[in-house]
Every structure is written in C-alpha cells, then in structure tokens.
Design an enzyme around this catalytic site. Sequence first.
Site, PDB file in Angstrom:
ATOM      1  N   ASN A  72       0.828  -1.208   0.000  1.00  0.00           N
ATOM      2  CA  ASN A  72       0.000   0.000   0.000  1.00  0.00           C
ATOM      3  C   ASN A  72       0.852   1.244   0.000  1.00  0.00           C
ATOM      4  O   ASN A  72       1.986   1.244   0.479  1.00  0.00           O
ATOM      5  CB  ASN A  72      -0.947   0.018   1.206  1.00  0.00           C
ATOM      6  CG  ASN A  72      -0.305   0.674   2.428  1.00  0.00           C
ATOM      7  OD1 ASN A  72      -0.237   1.901   2.525  1.00  0.00           O
ATOM      8  ND2 ASN A  72       0.201  -0.144   3.334  1.00  0.00           N
ATOM      9  N   CYS A 133       6.387   5.409   8.667  1.00  0.00           N
ATOM     10  CA  CYS A 133       5.605   5.288   7.436  1.00  0.00           C
ATOM     11  C   CYS A 133       6.541   5.393   6.229  1.00  0.00           C
ATOM     12  O   CYS A 133       7.239   6.388   6.086  1.00  0.00           O
ATOM     13  CB  CYS A 133       4.538   6.383   7.367  1.00  0.00           C
ATOM     14  SG  CYS A 133       3.633   6.327   5.805  1.00  0.00           S
ATOM     15  N   ASN A 195       6.139  -1.634  11.349  1.00  0.00           N
ATOM     16  CA  ASN A 195       5.360  -0.990  10.295  1.00  0.00           C
ATOM     17  C   ASN A 195       5.617  -1.799   9.017  1.00  0.00           C
ATOM     18  O   ASN A 195       6.316  -2.810   9.043  1.00  0.00           O
ATOM     19  CB  ASN A 195       5.794   0.476  10.141  1.00  0.00           C
ATOM     20  CG  ASN A 195       4.687   1.337   9.524  1.00  0.00           C
ATOM     21  OD1 ASN A 195       4.004   0.922   8.594  1.00  0.00           O
ATOM     22  ND2 ASN A 195       4.525   2.538  10.034  1.00  0.00           N
ATOM     23  N   GLY A 220       0.777  -7.989   5.695  1.00  0.00           N
ATOM     24  CA  GLY A 220       0.132  -9.293   5.508  1.00  0.00           C
ATOM     25  C   GLY A 220       1.054 -10.447   5.859  1.00  0.00           C
ATOM     26  O   GLY A 220       2.211 -10.252   6.245  1.00  0.00           O
ATOM     27  N   GLY A 247       2.496  -7.621  12.291  1.00  0.00           N
ATOM     28  CA  GLY A 247       3.032  -7.943  10.967  1.00  0.00           C
ATOM     29  C   GLY A 247       2.467  -9.271  10.505  1.00  0.00           C
ATOM     30  O   GLY A 247       2.990 -10.316  10.848  1.00  0.00           O
ATOM     31  N   THR A 270      -3.780  -5.875   8.390  1.00  0.00           N
ATOM     32  CA  THR A 270      -4.277  -6.380   7.113  1.00  0.00           C
ATOM     33  C   THR A 270      -5.276  -7.532   7.296  1.00  0.00           C
ATOM     34  O   THR A 270      -6.203  -7.668   6.497  1.00  0.00           O
ATOM     35  CB  THR A 270      -3.072  -6.809   6.248  1.00  0.00           C
ATOM     36  OG1 THR A 270      -2.243  -5.657   6.101  1.00  0.00           O
ATOM     37  CG2 THR A 270      -3.484  -7.302   4.880  1.00  0.00           C
TER      38      THR A 270
END
Lengths: 309, 264
Positions: A72, A133, A195, A220, A247, A270
Amino acid sequence: MANCSRLGVMLAGIKLKNPVIAASGTYGFGEEYAPFLDLKCLGAITLKGVTLAPRKGNKPPRIVETPAGLLNSIGLENPGVEEVTRAILPRAAKLNVPLIVNIAGETVEEYAEVAARLEGKFGVAALEVNISCPNVEKGCLSFGSDPKAASEVILAVKENTSFPVITKLSPNAGNIVSVAMSVAEAGTDAISLINTVKGMSINVRKRCPELGNITGGLSGPAIKPIAVCMTWEVAREVKNVPLIGMGGIMCAEDALEFILAGASAVEVGTGNFVNPRVTLEIIEGLENYCMEQGVKNITELVGAAWKEG
Amino acid sequence: MPVLIKAPVLLNEQVGPGIFLMKVHAPAVTAECKPGQFVHVRTTSERDPLLRRPFSIYRKEKDAGNLQLLYEIRGKGTSLMAGIRAGENLDLMGPLGRGWNLDRKPGTVIVIGGGMGTASLLALVEEFCSRKGFKIRAFLGFREKKLVIGAEIFARAGAEVTIATDDGSCGYRGPITDLLPRSVRGTGPFYIYACGPQAMLRRVAEFCELEGIVGEVSLDHRMACGTGACLGCSCRVKKKDSWTYSRTCVEGPVFTTSEVLWDG
C-alpha cells in the site's frame, strides 16, 4: 467471551481487557468496523495516523495485492488533528474501547504540536508515534531510521503529552534494535513493531509500477517471519519497555508467535481486511490456548520462547 | 447495515467464455441491498490470494432471499471462485457502497454497460421496470459476440436492448457510446446510468455534459477493506473549486458524471 483475568494485560500503564489491538491505518477511526463486530471486545483500537494539517494522500493506485501480502501507499491521508479532535474523537470515544491515536509529522515540532493538541482529549488512552511510514516524502521514516532523530521526536512528544507514548518502529531502519534502544532511553512507554516493509511491484503488461507512488509498504502474512524476528531481537535487548508486535497476524497462533518472541500485546492490521472478525477469533483462540496450556495470565507467555531457550 | 456471512451456494455455472453466474442464499443481504451496491467476497480460506474481491450485485431474488453474482475469471481469486460448488458456502460481506440513485420521476432510463460492467445494471433495470411510467433502454457493449452476456435477460426484464461489439460480430461495430441518442433535450426526464471500462465511462460523462444532464457511473478500483477504513480505493472527485479523494467503497462505487475527475 474472553475471560478478563486470563487475557487482561497492563501495557504502558493502560489496562487492556486483552492484548489484541486493531492496527493503525487498517481500522479507520473504528466505526467503519462497527457493523461486523462488537468493538468493545477489542483490547484497543489504534486510529488512522493523524498529522497537524490535513493530508490528501498519495496518487492512486494505492494498493496492489502480492503473494500473501498487500502493498500500500496511502500516504497518510487524514483530515488533520483539528478535525480529528473536533468531530472524530468524540464519536470514537463512544465506542467504549481504549483508543490509541497514531500521530505523524514532517518535523519534530509537528509531532510535538499534534501531541499537544490531543492532550487530555476524552477517550484517548495513549499516543502511538509513527516514525515509520514508508509512503511519505518528508519526516516519518527519516526519523525512524536514525536513532538520534527518533529519540528527539519521542522527547518532544513526551514533553507535550501526559498520555503514555508508544513508538512505532520501521523494519526499514538500518538497525531496528538501536532505534528501539534509543527511544527507550528517550522515555517511550512502549514500542510497537513492525510498520510495513518497503517494497514495489511492476505490471509487466503495462511496463510500469503498480502503485501511483511507485513504492509502497508491504503487509500481511508475507512479512510475518520478518516481524517475529524483529520482535525477538528488540525484546532481547530492550527489556524495560513493553512491546506490541505486529506484521501479518491472521490467527491466534500468529499472535502467540509474537507474544512468545517477547511482545506483551499484538496489533492486527491487514487481517481485518480479509476477515473483519479476525480480532475476535484471535481473542477466542488465545483464551483457548491459555486454558489448554494451564496459563493463568497471558503475560506468563511474554518472551517465553527465549526465556526458556 | 452490512453483514458478514457464510452464504450457501445454490448454483455456480459457466454462462460464457470464462464467465460465471453464482447464486447464493443470503436473505440478510437481499433484505437490505440496492441496485449498484456490491458484496466483498473471500475466495479462499487460505492466505493467498489474500484480499476479498468486490462484485456488483447482479440480481436479487428478494422473496427467495437469493443473490446472483455475474463474474469473469480474471486471476487467482476469481479462478478459485469458479471452483466453488453448489452446497459449499461463500464468505461474503455486504451490501456495501452507495448504489444507483433511484429517486426519479417517471421518464426515460438509459443504462450503458460495457463488458462485465453490465453486471451492475440488471438490478437497476429490474427496479425501474417494476415501476410505472419508465421507459428503459439498455446499450450494451462487448468485445465480441461470444462475450455478449445477459442481453436477453435485460430484454425480458423490459428494456429495449441495443448491442455493439468491438469487432462487429454482433450488432453495431464500434463503441456502444456511438449509439447514444442524439439530443435528448426536451424529451422529458432522462436518466443515464453507466458501468464499464474507464474509457467508456469517460465518453458517457462527455455525452452527459453535452446534453446538460448529470448521469451516474459505477467505478471499479482495487479495494482492500471494502468498508472505508483503509483508503486504498480512493479516486479523485471534484469538490467546490478544488478536488478531494473519495473512497470508491463508501462514497462510491456510484458517482455522478459531474463529480468524477477522469485524469486519474
């Protein structure tokens, strides 16, 4: 539903009825998932990352599926801290679940200012400081990949808030353990990791990157072994600060891996997209595991994989 | 309110080349759903492919509580879906999203579908056919004759159907949008609904602008959560003098032709 005494945990001074937390960026501001489960059953909800000014986010396409994963590049789209405190927090507070507000910024001052604007807001249980991020040009990961810069952000946030501070770390930092040690020294009350992992995907028919932003962050099941390993490594070195592992968690066994590696709680991200009720199933699975294994409180399992090794 | 259910599959059969029709029993969805809304389907209980796949609600049999989905095998997810047998369950969430605007005074309804985009329009046609005072015309475009799906179902529902194919193997040869009626001004209330490839929708939007009407288009973007949480399916829409990102899964998939920005 889950027996509080077995799954109840204290984390950075926050009392959670269980160690299962919805992860930032995957759960909106909570209410998006209200049709599918009783949100009160969750340990906590971490809200979408908030910045000082509103952010439009990145150019689409913003997502692409990869084997057992999701790339993403949302780019921290959010309405800004003013709108969040005015309109969104009062609504989210009614969900009756501890709220962790994820905050991000391009400068140390911005992080401090966002923390200051959130100070004392009803319903907030803690701040999660996003220095990880991978999808924004400025700030964020540039702090998360440098132990000194990371510690400056945490010091500044701590000065401007009385809420417990959780620092969210990136797997893209050169050395996540040294960043973890640095923020621990700066006084973070907990560390959440990891992250997303920076990645990209190319469309071979169109001969161009799949994402509008070219690169993105991978989440994922595909990243779970990386995340478990980093949780393990940080847990071995940073013993005085609780960890929140995440994670690729899709089931109770996945969550247990993180807990056994040294996490006191877990975040699920996710997995919610795949199964909106996955958090409840994880809570139930943890409860069953504790019962079967004669575990009186799940805290007994934190880091058990290395403590006994 | 959308629900998350395991819906018994009643039928899942091939109806064209790589095209399947699935019928599931989902009264909790049919009781709520409106034409143009979608359901988000988990095609496997394994972890790959990971994400759900959004599908337009093709048809609802409200009395029986059944839902029909028309889909084409495009990749791993739809391929697995095609392997689901009657008697098994389909893991689905829905109804989701904003459907077509149904609040219309009697007039002419024009639906324009391209390829699998037609799947979003049948329920709409059936809705207007059940009302008094509506004339319905369906303009359906496909790549070639063997991919023409549902034309007779649209006709049976009560629409006057016009077909075009890219290669001329059925009906008009060329874009279906070539056939839209010229100058509809002054012909009474006139409503445009379209779903299909982006290039087609863009031509529909241009047509609407020329005619001075606001049509509706249903967009298809990659989606993760389907509930508005992840902001993965955002697309650009006009807002006052500027623009903003809107979520295809919540503010859409139906948008007005006057709000969509087509440059990506």
